[in-house]
Write a protein that holds these residues in place. Structure first.
Motif, PDB file in Angstrom:
ATOM      1  N   HIS A  88     -10.451  -6.670   7.970  1.00 27.09           N
ATOM      2  CA  HIS A  88     -10.061  -5.260   7.896  1.00 27.09           C
ATOM      3  C   HIS A  88      -8.609  -5.150   7.430  1.00 27.09           C
ATOM      4  O   HIS A  88      -8.277  -4.324   6.582  1.00 27.09           O
ATOM      5  CB  HIS A  88     -10.241  -4.613   9.269  1.00 27.09           C
ATOM      6  CG  HIS A  88      -9.671  -3.234   9.383  1.00 27.09           C
ATOM      7  ND1 HIS A  88      -8.466  -2.995  10.011  1.00 27.09           N
ATOM      8  CD2 HIS A  88     -10.123  -2.030   8.964  1.00 27.09           C
ATOM      9  CE1 HIS A  88      -8.210  -1.690   9.979  1.00 27.09           C
ATOM     10  NE2 HIS A  88      -9.193  -1.085   9.350  1.00 27.09           N
ATOM     11  N   SER A  89      -7.737  -5.992   7.983  1.00 31.91           N
ATOM     12  CA  SER A  89      -6.334  -5.992   7.548  1.00 31.91           C
ATOM     13  C   SER A  89      -6.228  -6.389   6.083  1.00 31.91           C
ATOM     14  O   SER A  89      -5.474  -5.785   5.315  1.00 31.91           O
ATOM     15  CB  SER A  89      -5.514  -6.956   8.411  1.00 31.91           C
ATOM     16  OG  SER A  89      -5.506  -6.559   9.763  1.00 31.91           O
TER      17      SER A  89
ATOM     18  N   SER B 122     -14.862   2.173   4.735  1.00 36.26           N
ATOM     19  CA  SER B 122     -14.431   0.797   4.718  1.00 36.26           C
ATOM     20  C   SER B 122     -15.193   0.000   3.686  1.00 36.26           C
ATOM     21  O   SER B 122     -16.382  -0.219   3.802  1.00 36.26           O
ATOM     22  CB  SER B 122     -14.651   0.152   6.081  1.00 36.26           C
ATOM     23  OG  SER B 122     -13.819   0.738   7.037  1.00 36.26           O
TER      24      SER B 122
ATOM     25  N   GLU C 199     -16.040   3.279  14.033  1.00 34.57           N
ATOM     26  CA  GLU C 199     -16.977   2.769  13.051  1.00 34.57           C
ATOM     27  C   GLU C 199     -18.055   1.866  13.641  1.00 34.57           C
ATOM     28  O   GLU C 199     -19.107   1.669  13.020  1.00 34.57           O
ATOM     29  CB  GLU C 199     -16.224   2.051  11.930  1.00 34.57           C
ATOM     30  CG  GLU C 199     -15.317   3.001  11.164  1.00 34.57           C
ATOM     31  CD  GLU C 199     -14.521   2.311  10.064  1.00 34.57           C
ATOM     32  OE1 GLU C 199     -15.030   1.319   9.507  1.00 34.57           O
ATOM     33  OE2 GLU C 199     -13.417   2.779   9.762  1.00 34.57           O
TER      34      GLU C 199
ATOM     35  N   SER D  16     -13.736 -10.177  11.626  1.00 35.87           N
ATOM     36  CA  SER D  16     -13.905  -8.827  11.095  1.00 35.87           C
ATOM     37  C   SER D  16     -12.599  -8.050  11.153  1.00 35.87           C
ATOM     38  O   SER D  16     -12.237  -7.328  10.214  1.00 35.87           O
ATOM     39  CB  SER D  16     -14.987  -8.083  11.891  1.00 35.87           C
ATOM     40  OG  SER D  16     -15.120  -6.755  11.461  1.00 35.87           O
TER      41      SER D  16
ATOM     42  N   ILE E 218     -17.478  -3.339   6.599  1.00 36.33           N
ATOM     43  CA  ILE E 218     -16.993  -3.922   5.344  1.00 36.33           C
ATOM     44  C   ILE E 218     -18.169  -4.521   4.574  1.00 36.33           C
ATOM     45  O   ILE E 218     -18.923  -5.336   5.095  1.00 36.33           O
ATOM     46  CB  ILE E 218     -15.917  -4.984   5.598  1.00 36.33           C
ATOM     47  CG1 ILE E 218     -14.702  -4.325   6.267  1.00 36.33           C
ATOM     48  CG2 ILE E 218     -15.501  -5.676   4.304  1.00 36.33           C
ATOM     49  CD1 ILE E 218     -13.568  -5.270   6.558  1.00 36.33           C
TER      50      ILE E 218
ATOM     51  N   THR F 204      -6.103   0.400  14.283  1.00 37.15           N
ATOM     52  CA  THR F 204      -7.159  -0.610  14.207  1.00 37.15           C
ATOM     53  C   THR F 204      -8.185  -0.415  15.312  1.00 37.15           C
ATOM     54  O   THR F 204      -9.397  -0.437  15.062  1.00 37.15           O
ATOM     55  CB  THR F 204      -6.554  -2.020  14.284  1.00 37.15           C
ATOM     56  OG1 THR F 204      -5.649  -2.217  13.187  1.00 37.15           O
ATOM     57  CG2 THR F 204      -7.639  -3.087  14.221  1.00 37.15           C
TER      58      THR F 204
ATOM     59  N   GLN G 203     -10.191   2.871  14.706  1.00 37.71           N
ATOM     60  CA  GLN G 203     -11.196   2.718  13.662  1.00 37.71           C
ATOM     61  C   GLN G 203     -12.356   1.848  14.132  1.00 37.71           C
ATOM     62  O   GLN G 203     -13.508   2.096  13.796  1.00 37.71           O
ATOM     63  CB  GLN G 203     -10.563   2.125  12.404  1.00 37.71           C
ATOM     64  CG  GLN G 203      -9.651   3.099  11.681  1.00 37.71           C
ATOM     65  CD  GLN G 203      -9.126   2.534  10.376  1.00 37.71           C
ATOM     66  OE1 GLN G 203      -8.499   1.486  10.362  1.00 37.71           O
ATOM     67  NE2 GLN G 203      -9.386   3.222   9.286  1.00 37.71           N
ATOM     68  N   GLY G 204     -12.039   0.802  14.910  1.00 36.04           N
ATOM     69  CA  GLY G 204     -13.099  -0.045  15.448  1.00 36.04           C
ATOM     70  C   GLY G 204     -14.030   0.729  16.364  1.00 36.04           C
ATOM     71  O   GLY G 204     -15.255   0.614  16.272  1.00 36.04           O
TER      72      GLY G 204
ATOM     73  N   ASN H 275     -19.573  -7.280  12.472  1.00 33.46           N
ATOM     74  CA  ASN H 275     -18.866  -6.456  11.488  1.00 33.46           C
ATOM     75  C   ASN H 275     -18.535  -5.119  12.136  1.00 33.46           C
ATOM     76  O   ASN H 275     -19.403  -4.270  12.301  1.00 33.46           O
ATOM     77  CB  ASN H 275     -19.756  -6.267  10.252  1.00 33.46           C
ATOM     78  CG  ASN H 275     -19.025  -5.638   9.092  1.00 33.46           C
ATOM     79  OD1 ASN H 275     -18.088  -4.859   9.287  1.00 33.46           O
ATOM     80  ND2 ASN H 275     -19.443  -5.959   7.881  1.00 33.46           N
TER      81      ASN H 275
ATOM     82  N   PHE I  93     -16.129  -2.890  11.091  1.00 33.83           N
ATOM     83  CA  PHE I  93     -15.508  -1.894  10.218  1.00 33.83           C
ATOM     84  C   PHE I  93     -16.367  -1.539   9.005  1.00 33.83           C
ATOM     85  O   PHE I  93     -15.890  -0.925   8.058  1.00 33.83           O
ATOM     86  CB  PHE I  93     -14.126  -2.372   9.767  1.00 33.83           C
ATOM     87  CG  PHE I  93     -13.174  -2.605  10.911  1.00 33.83           C
ATOM     88  CD1 PHE I  93     -12.426  -1.560  11.439  1.00 33.83           C
ATOM     89  CD2 PHE I  93     -13.069  -3.855  11.503  1.00 33.83           C
ATOM     90  CE1 PHE I  93     -11.575  -1.760  12.517  1.00 33.83           C
ATOM     91  CE2 PHE I  93     -12.220  -4.061  12.577  1.00 33.83           C
ATOM     92  CZ  PHE I  93     -11.471  -3.009  13.087  1.00 33.83           C
TER      93      PHE I  93
ATOM     94  N   TYR J  30      -9.421   6.400   1.850  1.00 33.82           N
ATOM     95  CA  TYR J  30     -10.219   5.630   2.807  1.00 33.82           C
ATOM     96  C   TYR J  30     -11.420   6.431   3.287  1.00 33.82           C
ATOM     97  O   TYR J  30     -12.470   5.867   3.596  1.00 33.82           O
ATOM     98  CB  TYR J  30      -9.352   5.218   3.997  1.00 33.82           C
ATOM     99  CG  TYR J  30     -10.022   4.250   4.945  1.00 33.82           C
ATOM    100  CD1 TYR J  30      -9.869   2.875   4.785  1.00 33.82           C
ATOM    101  CD2 TYR J  30     -10.814   4.697   5.996  1.00 33.82           C
ATOM    102  CE1 TYR J  30     -10.477   1.985   5.637  1.00 33.82           C
ATOM    103  CE2 TYR J  30     -11.433   3.808   6.858  1.00 33.82           C
ATOM    104  CZ  TYR J  30     -11.262   2.457   6.680  1.00 33.82           C
ATOM    105  OH  TYR J  30     -11.887   1.576   7.528  1.00 33.82           O
TER     106      TYR J  30
END
Length: 277
Positions: free
Chosen positions: A138-139, A18, A85, A134, A103, A78, A81-82, A99, A101, A170
């Motif tokens: 991510h989107s 990410s 990560e 956050s 990022i 989503t 991944q949350g 945060n 993801f 990714y």
């Protein structure tokens, strides 16, 4: 259950990708001082209640569904991944920086920052006012040209998204799609995905792809890269990996290897790489 998520959180450090861009380097002392200030200012973190996986899902399913309806990213992707990560919201970044993801900062990021060792020592990560920001970022991160084809998938096609994310660069771990799908199916996250009619899908695709196309000619700035965006050659520096170089120039690792006739991911300091197709 929690041990399972913590294991995946550790793996996420090198399997998930990410926003693997860093805005600047700082000294260890400055990074530590900054992080202490962030931790002190985050009053919610002082009373932080660790999430179980199921509690995390219940807490964030609504924002995941909202982002799915807005952009077409499956809510299961989503949420998966949350979970993956952020260690079900229990990682240091999730706790203190909101945060979820991983990022990272870019040169246009004007918000607060949090520093952790990742691709490099004291990599800079974005700090959000709340976790929902956050999820929205991510989107926004996925609305890039290398992910554009994913938005043509049905918004309940979680397997297509999982494999598509890997193909688009990714993650570098070849097992990433299977890991992500495993989490989605373990926790039945597909229950939050929703199909859409043909007309609704066309309207959503047009809206999102137009947004992506409008940003293609506006390259993100990256203060780590001293090479002008239109320069086709990049010189490998200490701490570089194929992955962070690919993200810096908006191409996939596979494309980068193909441009340079590379059979593996090995690079050397001073090596010249073609970074523009």
């Amino acid at each position: 259950m929690r041990k399972f998520i913590y294991l995946f959180a550790a793996l996420a450090c090198f399997t998930s990708c990410s926003a693997r861009k860093n805005s600047s380097s700082v000294s260890g002392r400055d990074a530590s001082r900054n992080n202490k200030n962030i931790q002190k200012s985050n009053k919610d973190a002082a009373n932080y209640k660790s999430y179980s996986s199921l509690e995390y899902i219940e807490r964030f399913k609504d924002i995941a569904i909202q982002e799915m309806n807005q952009y077409g990213i499956p809510a299961s992707i989503t949420l998966g991944q949350g979970l993956f990560e952020s260690g079900a919201g229990n990682s240091e970044l999730a706790k203190f920086a909101n945060n979820h993801f991983g990022i990272k900062c870019t040169s246009d990021w004007t918000g607060r920052k949090y520093y952790k060792n990742d691709d490099q020592v004291n990599d800079c990560f974005r700090v959000y006012d709340n976790p929902e920001d956050s999820f929205r970022d991510h989107s926004a991160f996925l609305k890039r040209k290398n992910y554009a084809k994913l938005f043509e998938l049905d918004k309940d096609d979680y397997k297509g998204w999982a494999y598509g994310l890997k193909k688009a660069g990714y993650a570098t771990n070849p097992k990433y799609p299977d890991l992500l799908i495993g989490i989605i199916e373990k926790y039945n996250l597909t229950q939050y995905d929703r199909p859409e009619g043909e007309i609704a899908k066309i309207k959503r695709e047009d809206r999102v792809l137009t947004q992506i196309n409008n940003t293609i000619n506006t390259p993100a700035q990256d203060t780590l890269s001293k090479t002008p965006p239109d320069d086709k050659i990049y010189t490998v520096k200490q701490g570089d990996t194929l992955y962070n170089i690919s993200k810096r120039f908006g191409i996939t690792v596979d494309d980068l290897k193909a441009l340079n006739s590379m059979s593996d991911n090995g690079i050397k300091i001073g090596q010249k790489l073609v970074v523009v197709k």
